[in-house]
Structures are given as C-alpha cells and as structure tokens.
Scaffold this active site. Structure first.
Site, PDB file in Angstrom:
ATOM      1  CB  CYS A  50     -43.029   1.218 -18.442  1.00 12.17           C
ATOM      2  SG  CYS A  50     -44.043   2.016 -19.704  1.00 12.17           S
ATOM      3  CG  HIS A  95     -44.216  -3.505 -19.104  1.00 11.89           C
ATOM      4  ND1 HIS A  95     -43.025  -4.137 -19.353  1.00 11.89           N
ATOM      5  CD2 HIS A  95     -43.941  -2.176 -19.129  1.00 11.89           C
ATOM      6  CE1 HIS A  95     -42.062  -3.243 -19.524  1.00 11.89           C
ATOM      7  NE2 HIS A  95     -42.590  -2.039 -19.381  1.00 11.89           N
TER       8      HIS A  95
END
Length: 245
Positions: free
Chosen positions: A193, A177
């Site tokens: 992440c 992301h």
C-alpha cells in the site's frame, strides 16, 4: 562656559562611535532554533477534534523534501488526478497552472508494489483493517492472529483515513492510507500500500472525491537517487506486524 574646538569635537564623535560599536557587538546574535521549520511543525501538529484525538507527528526523522508542499509539476494529466511516483516516493495531486500538491509517501517492498491506473472506489474515516489472504499466507505467524481484523484507532495500520483503489469496479486491495511511522516516509517498507503521514492523508482525503483517477508510475527514472536502507526504530515495524501494511 565650555568652548570646544573643532579638533576636540572630532575626537568626541569618534569616541562615541567606538563605544556604540562595542555596545552593539556585545549583544548576542539572533540564531535560528534547531529542529524542523515552525511552518511544518504547525502543519503536522495535533488534531484533537478527530474521533481518536491525533497527536502531532514527529517530523524530525522526515527529509524536508517529503513534507507537503506546492511545487511546479509538468504533466499531461488533468487537474484533480493523483499521480504516484513510486521510485521518487512522491504522491502528486495535479492542480491548475502547471502546479501540484506534493506529498512524501512510503511504498511497497520489492515485488509488492501496485502499478497501473485505478480509481478511488471508496473513502473511509478511521477505517477497520483486515489483512489480505495473501498476507496471511505469506506470513502466517505474523498476520494469522489478526485475520479477524483490527478495529479503528491510533494503532490501526490504516491510520485516520483510507482511500481504496479500484480497477474495473473491483477492489484491488491496495490503499492510500496513513501511518504513525513517520520515519518510513521515503522508504519501501509496506506490504504494497501507499502510506502517508497522518496529517497528509487527512489533507488529501478532504481534497479528492470518490472516482478520482490514480496513476501509479513504477519505472525507475534516470539517475535515480535511491535512499539507503535504514534500521527501523525499536518498537516499530520490526516488532509490530500492524505497522508493516
């Protein structure tokens, strides 16, 4: 009529050359402006057409090696594969002809990293974010108030795009992301992440379909050049729980 002898002509020529040299020497020399390369400044410029108009990314805090570029890349993986080299903090999108698009990334803190293989099971533009139950249990004071989720926007920790990693058809809860924290690219700061500069995650999102294979490398390479720890700028991760995902 004036008649110049050869000696006089020679003296006049020498004087003219000397004057020309003085004149040219008095001009200021062109210098390259300080700051990021204009090529990259344009690459990471504003995107006003986005659902939430995206400002330019300040890349002055980013090592130029972590900016998007096409590089030679030797791998057995077929074109179209995403290879995430966690120790080196690079994400590669394998291309034909022994080349790849290389992006700088931020990765998970020690013990929170993703490893192995996955597929992009879902893609989302301007996604909504909900902290995982593990995050809430690990840091209830920070993430408890956010358990209901955060709406899309410029302050959402997933940024403008998210690629959801699945294994065996199930969501791993790990994502690729965006992030507004450009300084964190090249660092191990997230809750697991893979974070990218906002303009980079949009670029990658547009290039890969759902089902794309993702290979995550965790082993430290020989002679690994680890980046030294840095203090987070005031008002960023240290103060905002939204920006540590």
């Amino acid at each position: 009529m004036c008649v110049f002898r050869p000696v006089q002509i020679f003296i006049l020529v020498i004087a003219a050359v000397a004057l020309a040299g003085c004149a040219s020497g008095s001009k200021p020399q062109a210098t390259r402006p300080a700051g990021p390369d204009p090529y990259y400044t344009a690459m990471y410029g504003p995107l006003p057409e986005e659902r939430f108009p995206l400002p330019a990314t300040d890349i002055s805090t980013v090592d130029p090696n972590f900016l998007r570029q096409q590089v030679p890349y030797s791998t057995y993986e077929p074109p179209g594969t995403i290879v995430i080299d966690t120790p080196s903090r690079y994400l590669y999108l394998v291309q034909d002809g022994g080349m790849a698009l290389r992006y700088g990334i931020g990765v998970g803190r020690e013990g929170l990293e993703f490893a192995g293989e996955a597929r992009i099971g879902r893609k989302a533009e301007w996604p909504r974010w909900v902290p995982t139950s593990d995050m809430v249990a690990r840091e209830p004071e920070r993430y408890g108030p956010l358990a209901g989720g955060v709406e899309p926007g410029l302050t959402n920790p997933l940024g403008p795009r998210a690629l959801y990693l699945y294994q065996n058809g199930k969501d791993t809860l790990f994502r690729i992301h965006g992030t507004p924290e450009a300084w964190s690219i090249g660092r191990a700061v997230s809750s697991g992440c893979i974070r990218m500069l906002n303009q980079d995650v949009i670029d990658l999102y547009n290039r890969v379909p759902e089902g794309t294979r993702v290979v995550v490398i965790q082993a430290e390479p020989p002679m690994s050049a680890a980046l030294p720890p840095v203090e987070a700028p005031m008002g960023t991760t240290a103060d905002n729980p939204l920006l540590s995902f």
